[in-house]
Design a protein around this motif. Structure first.
Motif: not given
Lengths: 344, 331
Positions: A61, A68, A83, A87, A90
C-alpha cells in the motif's frame, strides 16, 4: 516497452486543504503515526515475503496511506468496511491488531481469518471489517447489501467501500452505483485511483478518465480529492460520511493517489518509468505531511523518533506473535465450509 | 374424489407463494427481492399479490443487475437480514455467478468462520417450454459442485411449501431450484403444511427390482415409468433426492443394496453432471451389490433447441426410462 508518457501528479483539480486546515499537535501525531505504521508494516511484509515467511500474493500500500488513514477518521466503530486485496493499510487503520494481520499472512490460526484468507482476505467481525475482497469490483454489491440491511433496520450506520480505478471498468461498479443511488443507501464509496489497473494505465482502459463523473452519472454525489494529502482526505471523507449517515444517499469520493511499489511481489513494472514513480514520490503523503507539520512547528525530530520507535516495537511484536503462532490442525481443514451451528 | 376437509387444493406456484408469505409474516428480517417480483407479480407469477400485502420495502423490484442484487443479498444477510433473492432463470444466474461462487460460498471460510451468510436464492430451472437455449437449462448440478452452498430441488407440493422456511433458518447460503414446468402442477396439501427437512432424500415409491434416482420435475416421469413397469411385473423404487448438496447418499446406497440396479434420471447434461457424481458414489459405496452397470438418462448434449419435437427428444422421457430399465432387467 516503455510507457508513452509520464503520468504527472499535478494535472488534477481536486480538493487540497492541507494548507487551510488547522490541526492540533495531538491529531497531527495520530495521523502521522497511522501512516508510518502502515508504511513500516508494508516494508516488513515485503522483507518477510523475501524470506518466504509470507507466501501467495502480496499487494503493498506504499504511497496510498493517506487514503486509508484519512477515511478511517470519518468512520465510527459501528460502521462497516469493505476493502480490496490491497488492504493491510485499511485493516491497520481500522484497528485490527498488527499481530493478527501478520499472523494471518504467516497462515497461522491466530491470524484474523485463522489463516484461511491470507494477505488478500483479512476479515474481522469486531471492527466490522468485511474483507479483503480479491475479485475486482466484487466488494461493491456486498457494501450495497450491508447498507440496505442498515437502512431496512433503521440503523444510522455507514458502509465504507474501498476499490481501485480498475474496478470502475467492471459491471459490478455500475450496477452498484445505480442500486445505491436508486435506493438511497448509506454507502461511502472510496475509489483509490492509483492510475493503474495492475499494469494498464487509466487512460488506456477508460474512455472517460474523470471517475467522479461516472458516479455522478448515476446521481451519486461525487467528488475528487488529493489522495496524497491526509488532511484533505480526512476533511472530504468526514463531509461525505456525514451526508451518508444523515440518510441523504450514497457518496463517491475519488482519492487520487499513486502506488509506489509494483502491483504485487511479481510485478516487474514494465508499464511505467522510474522517472514517473520518482516524480510521484516527491508527493509522498508521509514526507509532505511531516514537512507541513514541521513548518507549522507542530512536530519535532524527537517526536518523529518517538513515533518510529513505537511503530518498530509494534511491528516487532507482530512478527514475534506470528512466529509464535500455531498451525491449524489439518483435521480442521473442512471447518468453516458450513456453519457449525444452526438457528435463526 | 372426495376431498379431505383438512386438505387444500393448490398449485406448486401457490405453494411457493404461501411459503414466502409465511416467512414474511413470521420474521421481520425476511424480504424478497428480484426482477419483477413486485408490480409485475413475478415472471412466473409466484409473488403475485405480495407487494400489495407487504409493501415495496419487503417486496423489492430490482433493476436487471443480477450481480449487484445477488451481492446485495449477501451483504444484507451479513448485515442482519434474511433475504430471499429471486433470479428469473438459472441461465441469468450466470450473471451473478461471481457473487454466488466467489462471495456467498467462500466468505465463511475466508473469514475463518466469522461471517456466515443466511441467504436464500430462488430461481427457475428446466426445459420443456420451447424457450430455447438461453432459458431452458438445468444447471443445478453445476451449483452442486460448490462447497459452501446448499442446493435444493423441490419436486413436490410439500417441498415447495416447506423447504423455504428451513432454508431461511439455515445459517448458510441456500439455492432453491424450481423447475418451471412444475408451477402449474396441482394437488392437495394439508392446510397446516409447514417446514420440512432439507437434507434427506425420500423414497417416493418403494420397490424391489430397480432403483430410479432422480430429482425435481423428472421425479414425475420416473413415477410414471414405475407404474408402466409395474404392469409388466417390474417393481421400481423411486428416490427423490430433494437436495443435491449435501447429497444424501445413505438413502440411495441403501436402496441400491436392496434392488441391485440403479438408473439415474437427470435433466442436466451427462458430462460432469450430478448423475456422474451419483454413479461414482454407487461405485464407491455399493459396487459389489450391483447386478448390472449403473445407467444414466440425461439431457442430450445440445443447447436446448426451440422446436418442440427436438426439445422433447433432448430431454429425459418416461419412455426412455421404461425401455432402459426393461433392457437392464433382461440383460
Amino acid at each position: 516497452m516503455s510507457p508513452e508518457t509520464i503520468i504527472k501528479p499535478t494535472n488534477t483539480e481536486t480538493i487540497s486543504s492541507q494548507r487551510i486546515v488547522s490541526i492540533s499537535r495531538e491529531r497531527a501525531l495520530h495521523l502521522l503515526y497511522q501512516m508510518i505504521r502502515i508504511r513500516r508494516f508494508e516494508a516488513k511484509s515485503a522483507e518477510l515475503y523475501g524470506a518466504m515467511k509470507i507466501r501467495g500474493f502480496l499487494h503493498l500500500y506504499d504511497g496510498e496511506e493517506a487514503v486509508a488513514v484519512g477515511v478511517m477518521e470519518a468512520l465510527r466503530p459501528e460502521d462497516a468496511v469493505v476493502a480490496t486485496y490491497r488492504e493491510h493499510g485499511h485493516a491497520l487503520a481500522r484497528g485490527i491488531p498488527a499481530s493478527a494481520i501478520m499472523a494471518e499472512m504467516y497462515g497461522k490460526q491466530e491470524g484474523c481469518s485463522r489463516g484461511r484468507g491470507g494477505s488478500m482476505h483479512l476479515f474481522d467481525a469486531k471492527t466490522r471489517f468485511y474483507g479483503g475482497n480479491a475479485i475486482v469490483g466484487g466488494g461493491l454489491p456486498l457494501a450495497v447489501g450491508l447498507a440496505l440491511a442498515d437502512k431496512m433496520q433503521g440503523k444510522r450506520r455507514v458502509t465504507c467501500c474501498f476499490f481501485g480505478d480498475g474496478a470502475v471498468a467492471e459491471g459490478e461498479f455500475h450496477e452498484s452505483m445505480n442500486l445505491a443511488a436508486l435506493w438511497q443507501l448509506p454507502v461511502l464509496f472510496i475509489c483509490e485511483n492509483n492510475l493503474y489497473a495492475m499494469g494498464t494505465a487509466l487512460r488506456l482502459s477508460q474512455s472517460v478518465t474523470d471517475l467522479a463523473k461516472k458516479a455522478a452519472g448515476y446521481a451519486v454525489a461525487a467528488e475528487a480529492v488529493d489522495g496524497m494529502d491526509v488532511l484533505a482526505v480526512e476533511v472530504a471523507a468526514k463531509k461525505a460520511a456525514e451526508i451518508v449517515r444523515a440518510g441523504e444517499g450514497p457518496y463517491f469520493l475519488e482519492c487520487r493517489t499513486y502506488r509506489f511499489r509494483g502491483h504485487s511481489a511479481f510485478d516487474t513494472e514494465l508499464y511505467r518509468t522510474k522517472a514517473e514513480v520518482e516524480e510521484w514520490k516527491e508527493r509522498d503523503p508521509i514526507k509532505t505531511f511531516i514537512e507541513h507539520l514541521k513548518n507549522q512547528g507542530l512536530v519535532s525530530e524527537m517526536d518523529l523518533n518517538e513515533l518510529e520507535r513505537k511503530v518498530a516495537d509494534e511491528i516487532k511484536e507482530a512478527v514475534d506473535f506470528a512466529e509464535a503462532g500455531t498451525w491449524e490442525p489439518v483435521e480442521d481443514l473442512t471447518r468453516f465450509v458450513y456453519s457449525e451451528w444452526r438457528g435463526v | 374424489m372426495k376431498e379431505n376437509p383438512q386438505m387444500i387444493r393448490l398449485t406448486y406456484r401457490e405453494a411457493v407463494r404461501e411459503a414466502i408469505r409465511e416467512a414474511l409474516r413470521k420474521d421481520d428480517r425476511v424480504f424478497l427481492m428480484g426482477e419483477d417480483v413486485g408490480r409485475y407479480g413475478g415472471c412466473f407469477a409466484v409473488s403475485k399479490g405480495l407487494l400489495q400485502e407487504f409493501g415495496p420495502e419487503r417486496i423489492r423490484d430490482t433493476p436487471l443487475s443480477e450481480s449487484a442484487f445477488v451481492g446485495a443479498g449477501i451483504g444484507a444477510a451479513m448485515g442482519g437480514m434474511r433475504p430471499i433473492v429471486e433470479i428469473m432463470t438459472v441461465n441469468f444466474s450466470l450473471l451473478a455467478a461471481d457473487q454466488i461462487l466467489n462471495n456467498a460460498a467462500t466468505i465463511l471460510h475466508m473469514s475463518g468462520g466469522q461471517f456466515n451468510i443466511p441467504l436464500v436464492i430462488r430461481m427457475a430451472t428446466g426445459g420443456g417450454r420451447q424457450v430455447a437455449a438461453q432459458h431452458s437449462h438445468s444447471l443445478e448440478g453445476w451449483y452442486a459442485h460448490i462447497p459452501g452452498i446448499k442446493v435444493l430441488t423441490p419436486a413436490t407440493l410439500e417441498d415447495a411449501r416447506g423447504m423455504l422456511w428451513t432454508a431461511l433458518e439455515d445459517p448458510d447460503p441456500v439455492l432453491i431450484f424450481e423447475n418451471s414446468n412444475l408451477y402449474n402442477m396441482e394437488g392437495q396439501l394439508p392446510a397446516d403444511a409447514g417446514p420440512v427437512d432439507i437434507d434427506r432424500a425420500r423414497v417416493r415409491r418403494p420397490g424391489s427390482d430397480v432403483t430410479i434416482i432422480t430429482y425435481s420435475a423428472s421425479l414425475f416421469k420416473a413415477l410414471d415409468a414405475a407404474e408402466i413397469l409395474a404392469r409388466e411385473g417390474i417393481d421400481a423404487e423411486v428416490i427423490d433426492l430433494r437436495t443435491l448438496r449435501p447429497l444424501d447418499q445413505e438413502t440411495f446406497l441403501a436402496s441400491v443394496t436392496k434392488t441391485h440396479r440403479a438408473v439415474i434420471v437427470d435433466e442436466g447434461w451427462r458430462s460432469g453432471s450430478i448423475s456422474a457424481e451419483i454413479a461414482a458414489r454407487i461405485m464407491e459405496g455399493a459396487f459389489y451389490e450391483l447386478d448390472a452397470p449403473v445407467e444414466r438418462i440425461c439431457s442430450v448434449e445440445v443447447p436446448m433447441p426451440y422446436a418442440k419435437h427436438l426439445e422433447q427428444a433432448a430431454l429425459p422421457q418416461t419412455e426412455t426410462i421404461v425401455t432402459t430399465i426393461k433392457r437392464m432387467m433382461h440383460s
